[in-house]
Design a protein around this motif. Structure first.
Motif, short mmCIF file in Angstrom:
data_model
loop_
_atom_site.label_atom_id
_atom_site.label_comp_id
_atom_site.label_asym_id
_atom_site.label_seq_id
_atom_site.Cartn_x
_atom_site.Cartn_y
_atom_site.Cartn_z
N VAL A 90 0.67 -1.02 -0.09
CA VAL A 90 -0.26 0.36 -0.43
C VAL A 90 1.10 1.36 0.10
CG1 VAL A 90 -2.05 1.02 0.95
CG2 VAL A 90 -1.70 -1.38 1.72
N GLU A 91 0.15 2.51 -0.74
CA GLU A 91 1.85 3.26 -1.52
C GLU A 91 0.74 4.54 -1.04
OE1 GLU A 91 5.39 1.64 -1.96
OE2 GLU A 91 5.11 3.47 -1.51
N GLN A 92 1.34 5.50 -0.21
CA GLN A 92 0.14 6.67 -0.36
C GLN A 92 1.37 7.99 -0.59
OE1 GLN A 92 -1.54 6.22 4.13
NE2 GLN A 92 -2.17 8.56 3.33
N SER A 93 0.34 8.43 -1.04
CA SER A 93 1.10 9.99 -1.89
C SER A 93 0.27 11.18 -1.53
CB SER A 93 1.72 9.93 -3.02
OG SER A 93 0.49 9.66 -3.81
N PRO A 94 0.57 11.86 -1.37
CA PRO A 94 2.72 12.81 -1.01
C PRO A 94 2.24 12.33 0.19
CG PRO A 94 0.64 14.75 -0.69
CD PRO A 94 0.07 13.53 -1.12
N GLN A 95 3.33 11.96 0.78
CA GLN A 95 4.45 11.73 2.54
C GLN A 95 4.00 13.18 2.90
OE1 GLN A 95 7.77 10.15 2.19
NE2 GLN A 95 7.04 7.99 2.74
N ILE A 116 -5.30 13.20 -0.83
CA ILE A 116 -4.15 12.29 -0.80
C ILE A 116 -5.07 10.80 -1.49
CG2 ILE A 116 -3.88 10.85 1.06
CD1 ILE A 116 -4.29 12.96 3.16
N ASN A 117 -4.01 10.75 -2.39
CA ASN A 117 -3.94 9.00 -3.24
C ASN A 117 -3.40 7.73 -2.62
OD1 ASN A 117 -4.60 10.59 -5.35
ND2 ASN A 117 -2.63 11.46 -5.36
N CYS A 118 -3.75 7.34 -3.27
CA CYS A 118 -3.60 5.85 -2.19
C CYS A 118 -3.39 4.36 -3.62
CB CYS A 118 -4.76 5.29 -1.01
SG CYS A 118 -4.03 3.30 -0.13
N SER A 119 -2.18 3.98 -3.48
CA SER A 119 -2.34 2.53 -4.22
C SER A 119 -2.17 1.24 -3.79
CB SER A 119 -1.55 3.10 -5.75
OG SER A 119 -1.62 4.07 -5.99
N TYR A 120 -2.50 0.23 -3.58
CA TYR A 120 -2.14 -0.58 -3.90
C TYR A 120 -2.03 -2.25 -4.50
CZ TYR A 120 -7.28 -1.15 -4.11
OH TYR A 120 -9.10 -0.88 -5.09
N SER A 121 -1.48 -2.85 -4.42
CA SER A 121 -0.85 -3.81 -4.89
C SER A 121 -1.34 -5.34 -5.47
CB SER A 121 0.70 -4.10 -5.33
OG SER A 121 1.04 -4.45 -4.03
N ILE A 180 -11.58 -0.21 -8.69
CA ILE A 180 -11.86 -1.50 -8.44
C ILE A 180 -10.25 -1.68 -8.93
CG2 ILE A 180 -11.88 -3.95 -7.62
CD1 ILE A 180 -12.16 -2.36 -5.62
N GLN A 181 -10.71 -1.86 -10.63
CA GLN A 181 -9.84 -1.37 -11.95
C GLN A 181 -8.01 -1.15 -11.52
OE1 GLN A 181 -13.51 -0.83 -11.66
NE2 GLN A 181 -14.25 -2.79 -12.55
N GLU A 182 -8.46 -0.22 -11.10
CA GLU A 182 -7.03 0.29 -10.90
C GLU A 182 -6.41 0.77 -10.10
OE1 GLU A 182 -7.44 4.76 -12.86
OE2 GLU A 182 -7.64 3.96 -14.79
N LYS A 183 -6.70 -0.75 -8.87
CA LYS A 183 -6.15 -0.02 -7.48
C LYS A 183 -5.24 0.91 -6.92
CE LYS A 183 -5.49 -5.38 -8.30
NZ LYS A 183 -4.11 -6.18 -7.98
N HIS A 184 -6.71 2.01 -6.63
CA HIS A 184 -6.45 3.09 -5.85
C HIS A 184 -7.62 3.81 -5.62
CE1 HIS A 184 -5.80 7.43 -6.91
NE2 HIS A 184 -5.17 7.41 -6.46
#
Lengths: 117, 110
Positions: free
Chosen positions: B4-9, B21-26, B65-69
């Motif tokens: 799980v990655e967030q941006s910005p910090q 605030i953004n959150c991407s997951y893999s 969900i498709q973009e995992k974001h």
């Protein structure tokens, strides 16, 4: 008032001295979890429990034990604490996903700041 | 690489600005949570999402969900919104295994 309580809130101890951090919730929640929070690493799950007598490891279970003998309580046990377990610990509870439906709010305790010397 | 990655910090803005605030997951997830951690350390739950969009007051959360974001938006930001915002994903159906992002520290100046 719906709440999750943790005790103690602050604890300084020495290496090897067994300790227990208690967690209690008054919302009849099925799910309970323990997390630790460290600078640069964020929150990480230690153990979780889906109901009485049902527990499972999270991502960082080494050095910790838990038990769930009653629905409301979920103590975290450190049998032989070490300095790398110095951290901020949070307990949380929630309904089971089946009961919660569309919104399953996580209720967090106030945190326990543990220092192991 | 974190699941799980967030941006910005870190994000500093002026009162009234629109915040994202953004959150991407893999990994595969059953739900995504947004949490707020106050300067005093307490954590409160803001949203749980499994699809679409939710709104609560000045806060809006969306998930693709498709973009995992996922994104968390704050409209008309206020200094009391200053906090750390944390994204967490729930892995496994009903398992309550949560994996957290590193958090985004938001500071709103008056």
């Amino acid at each position: 008032e719906a709440q999750v309580t943790q005790n103690p809130r602050y604890l300084i101890t020495v290496t090897g001295k067994k300790l227990t951090v208690t967690c209690s919730q008054n919302m009849n929640h099925e799910y309970m979890s323990w997390y630790r929070q460290d600078p640069g690493l964020g929150l990480r799950q230690i153990y979780y429990s889906m109901n009485v007598e049902v527990t499972d490891k999270g991502d960082v279970p080494e050095g910790y034990k838990v038990s769930r003998k009653e629905k409301r309580n979920f103590p975290l046990i450190l049998e032989s604490p070490s300095p790398n377990q110095t951290s901020l610990y949070f307990c949380a509870s929630s309904l089971s996903s089946l009961l919660a439906g569309d919104y399953n709010e996580q209720f967090f305790g106030p945190g326990t700041r543990l220092t192991v010397l | 690489k974190n699941e799980v990655e967030q941006s910005p910090q870190n994000l500093t803005a002026q009162e009234g600005e629109f915040i994202t605030i953004n959150c991407s997951y893999s990994v595969g997830i059953s739900a995504l949570h947004w949490l707020q951690q106050h300067p005093g350390g307490g954590i409160v739950s803001l949203f749980m999402l499994s699809s679409g969009k939710k709104k609560h007051g000045r806060l809006i959360a969306t998930i693709n969900i498709q973009e995992k974001h996922s994104s968390l938006h704050i409209t008309a930001s206020h200094p009391r919104d200053s906090a750390v915002y944390i994204c967490a994903v729930e892995k496994g159906q009903g398992a309550q295994k949560l994996v957290f992002g590193q958090g985004t520290r938001l500071t709103i100046n008056p």
